[in-house]
Write a protein that holds these residues in place. Structure first.
Motif, short mmCIF file in Angstrom:
data_model
loop_
_atom_site.label_atom_id
_atom_site.label_comp_id
_atom_site.label_asym_id
_atom_site.label_seq_id
_atom_site.Cartn_x
_atom_site.Cartn_y
_atom_site.Cartn_z
N LEU A 1 0.97 -1.19 -0.04
CA LEU A 1 0.05 0.06 -0.16
C LEU A 1 0.90 1.37 -0.08
O LEU A 1 0.54 2.40 -0.69
N ALA A 2 2.08 1.20 0.55
CA ALA A 2 3.03 2.51 0.49
C ALA A 2 3.49 2.66 -0.75
O ALA A 2 3.76 3.83 -1.04
N HIS A 3 3.75 1.64 -1.61
CA HIS A 3 3.98 1.79 -2.89
C HIS A 3 2.88 2.43 -3.88
O HIS A 3 3.09 2.88 -4.81
N LYS A 4 1.66 2.57 -3.21
CA LYS A 4 0.69 3.19 -3.71
C LYS A 4 0.47 4.44 -3.21
O LYS A 4 -0.53 5.14 -3.15
N ARG A 5 1.43 4.83 -2.49
CA ARG A 5 1.46 6.38 -1.60
C ARG A 5 0.56 6.28 -0.47
O ARG A 5 0.10 7.51 -0.31
N TYR A 6 0.03 5.32 0.04
CA TYR A 6 -0.78 5.48 1.35
C TYR A 6 0.22 5.15 2.63
O TYR A 6 0.97 4.41 2.64
N LYS A 7 0.07 6.06 3.47
CA LYS A 7 0.79 6.00 4.74
C LYS A 7 -0.07 5.04 5.70
O LYS A 7 -1.16 5.14 5.96
N VAL A 8 0.71 3.77 6.03
CA VAL A 8 -0.08 2.80 6.75
C VAL A 8 0.91 2.27 8.06
O VAL A 8 2.07 2.20 7.90
N ALA A 9 -0.13 2.24 8.84
CA ALA A 9 0.53 1.71 10.34
C ALA A 9 -0.25 0.24 10.52
O ALA A 9 -1.34 0.09 10.01
N ASN A 10 0.73 -0.45 11.13
CA ASN A 10 -0.09 -1.95 11.61
C ASN A 10 0.25 -2.25 13.02
O ASN A 10 1.16 -1.71 13.70
N VAL A 11 -0.64 -2.89 13.55
CA VAL A 11 -0.92 -3.35 15.10
C VAL A 11 -1.28 -4.86 15.15
O VAL A 11 -1.98 -5.25 14.72
N PRO A 12 -0.12 -5.53 15.82
CA PRO A 12 -0.40 -6.72 16.07
C PRO A 12 -1.32 -7.31 17.26
O PRO A 12 -1.18 -6.53 18.14
N ILE A 13 -2.43 -8.25 17.12
CA ILE A 13 -3.20 -8.34 18.36
C ILE A 13 -2.71 -9.52 18.85
O ILE A 13 -2.70 -10.70 18.47
N VAL A 14 -2.40 -9.33 19.98
CA VAL A 14 -2.11 -10.73 21.18
C VAL A 14 -2.66 -10.63 22.19
O VAL A 14 -2.92 -9.50 22.78
N PRO A 15 -3.40 -11.74 22.75
CA PRO A 15 -4.29 -11.54 23.97
C PRO A 15 -3.71 -11.39 24.92
O PRO A 15 -4.18 -10.78 25.95
N GLU A 16 -2.17 -11.42 25.29
CA GLU A 16 -1.56 -11.26 26.45
C GLU A 16 -1.17 -9.49 26.65
O GLU A 16 -0.53 -9.23 27.41
N VAL A 17 -1.34 -8.99 25.36
CA VAL A 17 -0.95 -7.60 25.36
C VAL A 17 -1.91 -6.75 25.07
O VAL A 17 -2.62 -6.87 23.89
#
Length: 267
Positions: A162-178
């Motif tokens: 998506l960044a190569h399509k010029r979108y600024k992307v952040a991602n968040v991992p989902i972990v039960p303990e956190v």
């Protein structure tokens, strides 16, 4: 005696004409000429101004004008006043027109627009790297798109695509303990996308990942009971955010990205 002057004339910024002129001058060791740039020359009156100055200073004109009528006018006026002139871009445009058998756009500044797009892409790629895997929650509010999902749901490669399509992307991992960062729940839900995957598929992916790393593929990370626990927790978080969830079980990164881009455009 004053230094000789080259007037660099362009209907855009003039960087191309100046660069070519400097490259040519570099071949004359010890020789020096003053360069004066005249950008955004789009009217006959601007050309007349340059002609007047060049005639007075016995100077030379180097130009990049994409509109044929402007090129012709400058060329004719320079010839009439015995001023040396050199057309940097015109002959190339003419040759390409013959090669492609189609008319050019004749729009000044298109290269610069392309450069702007390139730098936007670079900025988006750097953003994706900086805010990958929940490293800095502050990036969530700056992002165009926020991806959430359990481990191995292609968050990182999808962010880069998506960044190569010029979108600024952040991602968040989902972990039960956190607990997810508080910022995640402040992101407008229309910018957030959950990535869902079938437990059997995820089991296969994680086992292959462990083997690649030289680890035991029977580790808890790849066990179905652990995976089901993570997916249940993911469902609860996605519901709390209110974001759209995309099933990526049998989708390539490109396919998922196109779905997200289409939804973003509609919104």
């Amino acid at each position: 005696m004053s230094d000789p002057i080259i007037y660099v004339v362009s209907d855009s910024v003039g960087e191309t004409a100046e660069l070519v002129t400097k490259a040519a001058l570099s071949q004359f060791d010890g020789s020096y000429m003053v360069l004066k740039r005249f950008p955004y020359v789009e009217e006959i009156s601007h050309i007349e101004e340059v002609i007047s100055l060049a005639k007075m200073d016995n100077g030379m004109i180097v130009y990049t004008l994409v509109k044929p009528e402007m090129r012709r006018y400058l060329q004719e006026r320079a010839k009439k006043e015995n001023i040396q002139s050199f057309d940097v871009i015109g002959p190339i445009i003419d040759e390409l027109e013959n090669m492609f058998q189609k008319k050019p756009l004749y729009e000044p500044g298109l290269v610069r627009r392309l450069d702007d797009e390139y730098f936007k892409k670079v900025e988006a790629i750097e953003f994706a790297v900086k805010y990958d895997d929940g490293r800095d929650p502050r990036g969530l509010m700056k992002a165009d798109i926020v991806l959430v999902g359990v481990s191995r749901t292609s968050k990182t490669p999808l962010s880069q695509y998506l960044a190569h399509k010029r979108y600024k992307v952040a991602n968040v991992p989902i972990v039960p303990e956190v607990d997810p960062p508080e910022e995640l729940f402040k992101v407008p839900k229309e910018k957030c996308f959950g990535l869902k995957i079938g437990p059997q598929k995820l089991n296969q992916i994680r086992r292959e990942r462990l083997i690649t790393l030289g680890l035991d593929d029977q580790a808890s990370y790849a066990q179905l009971d652990r995976i089901n626990k993570e997916l249940e927790y993911f469902d609860s978080i996605a519901k709390k955010i209110g974001c759209e969830v995309i099933d990526v079980t049998n989708k390539a990164v490109e396919e998922t990205a196109n779905i997200i881009i289409e939804k973003i455009r509609k919104k």
